[in-house]
Design a protein around this motif. Structure first.
Motif, PDB file in Angstrom:
ATOM      1  N   GLY A  27     -15.001  -2.905  -8.734  1.00  0.00           N
ATOM      2  CA  GLY A  27     -15.201  -3.835  -7.631  1.00  0.00           C
ATOM      3  C   GLY A  27     -14.331  -5.062  -7.675  1.00  0.00           C
ATOM      4  N   SER A  28     -13.559  -5.291  -8.754  1.00  0.00           N
ATOM      5  CA  SER A  28     -12.636  -6.420  -8.786  1.00  0.00           C
ATOM      6  C   SER A  28     -11.475  -6.152  -7.832  1.00  0.00           C
ATOM      7  CB  SER A  28     -12.102  -6.621 -10.213  1.00  0.00           C
ATOM      8  OG  SER A  28     -13.158  -6.891 -11.106  1.00  0.00           O
ATOM      9  N   VAL A  29     -10.852  -7.228  -7.303  1.00  0.00           N
ATOM     10  CA  VAL A  29      -9.782  -7.068  -6.318  1.00  0.00           C
ATOM     11  C   VAL A  29      -8.571  -7.894  -6.724  1.00  0.00           C
ATOM     12  CG1 VAL A  29     -11.345  -6.581  -4.408  1.00  0.00           C
ATOM     13  CG2 VAL A  29     -10.691  -8.939  -4.882  1.00  0.00           C
ATOM     14  N   PHE A  30      -7.393  -7.432  -6.265  1.00  0.00           N
ATOM     15  CA  PHE A  30      -6.147  -8.175  -6.392  1.00  0.00           C
ATOM     16  C   PHE A  30      -5.792  -8.726  -5.019  1.00  0.00           C
ATOM     17  CE2 PHE A  30      -5.099  -6.969 -10.681  1.00  0.00           C
ATOM     18  CZ  PHE A  30      -5.748  -5.736 -10.856  1.00  0.00           C
ATOM     19  N   VAL A  31      -5.409  -9.981  -4.977  1.00  0.00           N
ATOM     20  CA  VAL A  31      -5.201 -10.684  -3.712  1.00  0.00           C
ATOM     21  C   VAL A  31      -3.785 -11.261  -3.677  1.00  0.00           C
ATOM     22  CG1 VAL A  31      -5.983 -12.551  -2.232  1.00  0.00           C
ATOM     23  CG2 VAL A  31      -7.633 -11.271  -3.596  1.00  0.00           C
ATOM     24  N   LYS A  32      -3.092 -11.031  -2.576  1.00  0.00           N
ATOM     25  CA  LYS A  32      -1.781 -11.656  -2.343  1.00  0.00           C
ATOM     26  C   LYS A  32      -1.972 -12.843  -1.417  1.00  0.00           C
ATOM     27  CE  LYS A  32       2.816 -10.886  -0.377  1.00  0.00           C
ATOM     28  NZ  LYS A  32       3.472 -11.565  -1.474  1.00  0.00           N
ATOM     29  N   PRO A  33      -1.622 -14.074  -1.846  1.00  0.00           N
ATOM     30  CA  PRO A  33      -1.788 -15.233  -0.967  1.00  0.00           C
ATOM     31  C   PRO A  33      -0.821 -15.165   0.204  1.00  0.00           C
ATOM     32  CG  PRO A  33      -0.587 -15.854  -2.936  1.00  0.00           C
ATOM     33  CD  PRO A  33      -1.021 -14.450  -3.142  1.00  0.00           C
ATOM     34  N   LEU A  34      -1.240 -15.677   1.367  1.00  0.00           N
ATOM     35  CA  LEU A  34      -0.387 -15.676   2.554  1.00  0.00           C
ATOM     36  C   LEU A  34       0.555 -16.868   2.589  1.00  0.00           C
ATOM     37  CD1 LEU A  34      -2.871 -14.479   5.324  1.00  0.00           C
ATOM     38  CD2 LEU A  34      -1.278 -13.158   3.939  1.00  0.00           C
ATOM     39  N   ILE A  35       0.469 -17.742   1.565  1.00  0.00           N
ATOM     40  CA  ILE A  35       1.388 -18.888   1.461  1.00  0.00           C
ATOM     41  C   ILE A  35       2.352 -18.609   0.323  1.00  0.00           C
ATOM     42  CG2 ILE A  35       1.558 -21.347   0.934  1.00  0.00           C
ATOM     43  CD1 ILE A  35      -1.028 -21.763   2.364  1.00  0.00           C
ATOM     44  N   ASP A  36       3.650 -18.659   0.638  1.00  0.00           N
ATOM     45  CA  ASP A  36       4.677 -18.334  -0.350  1.00  0.00           C
ATOM     46  C   ASP A  36       4.898 -19.494  -1.336  1.00  0.00           C
ATOM     47  OD1 ASP A  36       5.037 -15.903   0.852  1.00  0.00           O
ATOM     48  OD2 ASP A  36       6.597 -16.649   2.205  1.00  0.00           O
ATOM     49  N   ARG A  37       5.351 -19.120  -2.531  1.00  0.00           N
ATOM     50  CA  ARG A  37       5.823 -20.072  -3.546  1.00  0.00           C
ATOM     51  C   ARG A  37       4.783 -21.144  -3.862  1.00  0.00           C
ATOM     52  NH1 ARG A  37      11.037 -19.546  -4.753  1.00  0.00           N
ATOM     53  NH2 ARG A  37      11.211 -21.686  -5.515  1.00  0.00           N
ATOM     54  N   ILE A  38       3.600 -20.725  -4.248  1.00  0.00           N
ATOM     55  CA  ILE A  38       2.586 -21.673  -4.732  1.00  0.00           C
ATOM     56  C   ILE A  38       2.906 -21.948  -6.205  1.00  0.00           C
ATOM     57  CG2 ILE A  38       0.152 -22.033  -5.199  1.00  0.00           C
ATOM     58  CD1 ILE A  38      -0.490 -20.182  -2.903  1.00  0.00           C
ATOM     59  N   PRO A  39       3.315 -23.176  -6.562  1.00  0.00           N
ATOM     60  CA  PRO A  39       3.787 -23.439  -7.922  1.00  0.00           C
ATOM     61  C   PRO A  39       2.639 -23.512  -8.939  1.00  0.00           C
ATOM     62  CG  PRO A  39       3.830 -25.446  -6.633  1.00  0.00           C
ATOM     63  CD  PRO A  39       3.456 -24.371  -5.687  1.00  0.00           C
ATOM     64  N   LEU A  40       2.972 -23.152 -10.189  1.00  0.00           N
ATOM     65  CA  LEU A  40       2.051 -23.245 -11.318  1.00  0.00           C
ATOM     66  C   LEU A  40       2.507 -24.354 -12.269  1.00  0.00           C
ATOM     67  CD1 LEU A  40       1.777 -19.412 -11.935  1.00  0.00           C
ATOM     68  CD2 LEU A  40      -0.100 -20.857 -11.166  1.00  0.00           C
ATOM     69  N   GLN A  41       1.617 -24.792 -13.108  1.00  0.00           N
ATOM     70  CA  GLN A  41       1.949 -25.859 -14.050  1.00  0.00           C
ATOM     71  C   GLN A  41       3.021 -25.419 -15.049  1.00  0.00           C
ATOM     72  OE1 GLN A  41       1.196 -28.822 -13.818  1.00  0.00           O
ATOM     73  NE2 GLN A  41      -0.911 -29.261 -13.237  1.00  0.00           N
ATOM     74  N   ASP A  42       3.080 -24.111 -15.329  1.00  0.00           N
ATOM     75  CA  ASP A  42       4.064 -23.639 -16.315  1.00  0.00           C
ATOM     76  C   ASP A  42       5.437 -23.392 -15.704  1.00  0.00           C
ATOM     77  OD1 ASP A  42       2.762 -20.211 -16.378  1.00  0.00           O
ATOM     78  OD2 ASP A  42       3.662 -21.426 -14.811  1.00  0.00           O
ATOM     79  N   GLY A  43       5.633 -23.764 -14.432  1.00  0.00           N
ATOM     80  CA  GLY A  43       6.938 -23.612 -13.787  1.00  0.00           C
ATOM     81  C   GLY A  43       7.074 -22.348 -12.977  1.00  0.00           C
ATOM     82  N   GLY A  44       6.151 -21.424 -13.052  1.00  0.00           N
ATOM     83  CA  GLY A  44       6.217 -20.198 -12.270  1.00  0.00           C
ATOM     84  C   GLY A  44       5.558 -20.361 -10.910  1.00  0.00           C
ATOM     85  N   PHE A  45       5.334 -19.217 -10.253  1.00  0.00           N
ATOM     86  CA  PHE A  45       4.710 -19.240  -8.932  1.00  0.00           C
ATOM     87  C   PHE A  45       3.573 -18.223  -8.903  1.00  0.00           C
ATOM     88  CE2 PHE A  45       7.579 -22.007  -6.753  1.00  0.00           C
ATOM     89  CZ  PHE A  45       8.784 -21.863  -7.430  1.00  0.00           C
ATOM     90  N   ALA A  46       2.536 -18.569  -8.155  1.00  0.00           N
ATOM     91  CA  ALA A  46       1.360 -17.690  -8.044  1.00  0.00           C
ATOM     92  C   ALA A  46       1.579 -16.720  -6.894  1.00  0.00           C
ATOM     93  CB  ALA A  46       0.095 -18.528  -7.804  1.00  0.00           C
ATOM     94  N   THR A  47       2.011 -15.507  -7.226  1.00  0.00           N
ATOM     95  CA  THR A  47       2.268 -14.487  -6.194  1.00  0.00           C
ATOM     96  C   THR A  47       1.098 -13.530  -6.034  1.00  0.00           C
ATOM     97  OG1 THR A  47       3.346 -13.073  -7.829  1.00  0.00           O
ATOM     98  CG2 THR A  47       4.739 -14.593  -6.578  1.00  0.00           C
ATOM     99  N   GLU A  48       0.179 -13.510  -6.986  1.00  0.00           N
ATOM    100  CA  GLU A  48      -0.989 -12.624  -6.880  1.00  0.00           C
ATOM    101  C   GLU A  48      -2.163 -13.222  -7.661  1.00  0.00           C
ATOM    102  OE1 GLU A  48      -0.923  -8.649  -8.677  1.00  0.00           O
ATOM    103  OE2 GLU A  48      -1.478  -7.879  -6.687  1.00  0.00           O
TER     104      GLU A  48
END
Length: 618
Positions: A27-48
């Protein structure tokens, strides 16, 4: 304020729009955000993002959702390795597509507002930096001016050389065009000679070989030139048979005349019959044989108004949401000289008067030379006032020099108006076809729909018929829409004048007038209107151009596709007698074999004592 800090501030207590891309068995799900390039504190981006089953909200793959970021800016930990993994989503909520996209706009506005505050704090620093740079720019300006003067002289020399090269290329291109024209003439002559040879070869005894077939078609090489109408009439039945269609000869010829007539008149072609007799197959295969394209659009029982067929204007997003039908119209525009068949599959699952009334009227006007420029010749998708307001908004936005992200997003949406204007012109290469099933799940057609249609009723499937074997498919080029329409127009002008062709047509027309007065008007069927004269002129011209000139055959096909579908009356002695007299005339003079079962069915309805009415449609 750093970009990461802005994002953290915005998403701390704000729902994020997304779409479910996968779901695990637990029942767990993977979600793709509809907003591109959401930055993370470690310098990456949250794509999923990943949402555990207890937070997934019952969302399924492909659905639009909103969720909160469990730890904004941070990744979650993998449950096994305890290493940084996908960010964690919680409080997942299933929403509509419109709500999800509206949430994007709200977030972009928030991000933009926080960026503005950051810019105000840095304004003084920028002003100091600009003053420092200005001195350097003044020094560079003089040097660039000297350099530009030298470059301009070099560009002028290159421009002169390019002009000379262009003249030489144009001369060479004209020579190539002359050679191409010469080659095309030779290719057409070779093709004509091959066709003549094939005609004679077909009459010679066949040499026995390993192919066990008594019906081998003449082999024809593929030719990219346009398909001549007389060749089309001669080989049409074989062209369909070579593609595996097992149908009576009369059905194939009726279909060919009907779609070419509809191409020139704007009528609709209706294919009536039980499931599995080849209604959809003939549309796809005939488009292939004519070198065109076909689009099949299923009709749904829930369709109630034109927006179901044409699409609708979304006032929230200020964009037009096209349907599969309007998308098919755009495809037809891309190659206007090749025929494009659009099939409304199972057209009577919903009432066509509800969802397609505008289309029936518009397509007829669009094919008329007299009415093509009037208002009704274009399909109305939404209000022109809305288009005017949106164009004004787009012009105002384009006049601004420095756009905010919000404004850029709005400009991109408004520019879609170029693809879907308020009034859409019907492409001239369009032929509208509908398939019909007659059962308890369907609706009867209204007189308006029947009056604008050519009806081809399929006989019950004959399982004794066998397909034929051929050396290869017959492909004789493509049907040029422009040429066939010009040819039919010229032939109609001859019919309206004097000569043998006009005399033959008038003989048929006087017979139709006689039938209308004796049988159809308020007696045994739906009376014909004034458009019937123009329609038979085009129908007669099409049959003549295709080489279908045998006596009574042209009027025979017209009877079975245009006049017989109008039969509908409540029984009484006078009407039953009149109908039987008309059917007797048709049997003796105009029946071609394949459609006799239609006359038999009408006779059976008259003979059935418990039946109160007689209808072509059963």
């Amino acid at each position: 304020m750093e970009e990461q800090n802005i994002i953290l501030f915005v998403f701390a207590n704000k729902e994020i729009p997304g779409r479910v891309t996968g779901k695990t068995p637990n029942g767990s799900v993977f979600v793709k955000p509809l907003i591109d390039r959401i930055p993370l504190q470690d310098g990456g981006f949250a794509t999923e993002f990943f949402a555990r089953a207890r937070d997934a909200g019952g969302a399924e793959e492909g659905e639009f959702i909103t969720f909160f970021w469990s730890q904004p800016g941070e990744r979650g930990l993998h449950p096994t390795t305890k290493q940084p993994d996908k960010p964690v989503a919680q409080n997942v909520r299933v929403v509509s597509e419109a709500i999800a996209y509206n949430l994007i706009d709200e977030i972009l506005v928030l991000v933009s507002n926080h960026e503005k505050e950051d810019l105000q704090n840095q304004k003084k620093l920028h002003e100091i930096q600009l003053e420092q740079c200005q001195l350097g720019l003044d020094i560079e300006y003089k040097a660039k001016q000297d350099l530009l003067s030298v470059e301009i002289q070099e560009l002028e020399k290159k421009s002169q050389q390019i002009s000379l090269d262009r003249d030489n290329l144009e001369y060479e291109q004209s020579k190539i065009e002359q050679k191409r024209d010469s080659l095309e003439k030779k290719e057409k002559e070779v093709f004509r000679i091959k066709e003549e040879i094939n005609r004679y070869t077909a009459l010679l005894p066949l040499i026995e070989n390993n192919i066990q077939s008594t019906n081998i078609l003449p082999v024809s090489t593929h030719d990219n030139s346009d398909l001549k109408s007389e060749n089309l009439g001669n080989y049409w039945s074989l062209m369909l048979a070579s593609r595996g269609l097992i149908l009576p000869e009369s059905i194939k010829i009726s279909y060919l005349i009907a779609i070419i007539t509809a191409l020139c008149s704007g009528s609709i072609v209706l294919l009536n019959g039980t499931v599995g007799v080849g209604k959809t197959s003939i549309i796809q295969k005939s488009a292939e044989a004519l070198g065109g394209k076909a689009e099949i659009i299923p009709i749904r029982p829930s369709w109630l108004d034109p927006s179901d067929l044409l699409g609708f204007f979304d006032p929230i997003s200020e964009v037009f949401r096209p349907s599969s039908f309007t998308t098919a119209l755009k495809k037809a525009y891309k190659d206007p000289d090749r025929i494009f068949l659009i099939c409304l599959d199972e057209l009577n699952l919903a009432k066509i008067e509800n969802y397609g009334a505008d289309l029936l009227s518009t397509i007829e006007y669009s094919k008329s030379q007299v009415n093509r420029d009037i208002e009704g010749s274009k399909l109305s998708l939404y209000s022109e006032d809305i288009q005017t307001v949106l164009w004004g908004k787009l012009m105002l936005l384009n006049s601004i020099q420095n756009h905010t992200p919000d404004q850029l997003l709005l400009i991109k949406k408004l520019e879609r108006l170029n693809d879907t204007p308020a009034k859409l012109e019907i492409p001239q290469n369009l032929v509208l076809i509908g398939t019909l099933n007659s059962d308890e799940t369907t609706y009867d057609l209204s007189p308006k729909a029947i009056d604008r249609s050519y009806v081809i009723t399929y006989p019950p499937a004959d399982l004794r018929l066998e397909g034929e074997q051929f050396i290869e498919d017959i492909q004789m080029g493509y049907l040029s829409v422009g040429k066939i329409q010009s040819e039919i127009k010229y032939c109609v002008e001859q019919i309206q004048g004097t000569g043998d062709l006009a005399d033959t047509w008038r003989k048929d027309w006087n017979r139709i007038i006689d039938w209308n007065e004796r049988y159809l008007i308020n007696k045994i069927g739906i009376p014909v209107g004034y458009r019937i004269k123009r329609e038979y002129q085009i129908f007669f011209a099409v049959a003549h151009s295709l080489g279908i000139t045998d006596e009574n055959h042209c009027l025979g096909y017209f009877i079975f596709t245009k006049l017989l579908p109008r039969i509908s009356f409540i029984k009484n002695d006078e009407r039953e007698t009149l109908c039987q007299e008309w059917i007797k005339e048709i049997r003796e003079e105009y029946s071609m074999g394949g459609e006799i079962y239609i006359l038999d069915q009408i006779d059976e309805q008259i003979s059935e004592s418990q039946r109160r009415n007689v209808r072509y449609w059963g």
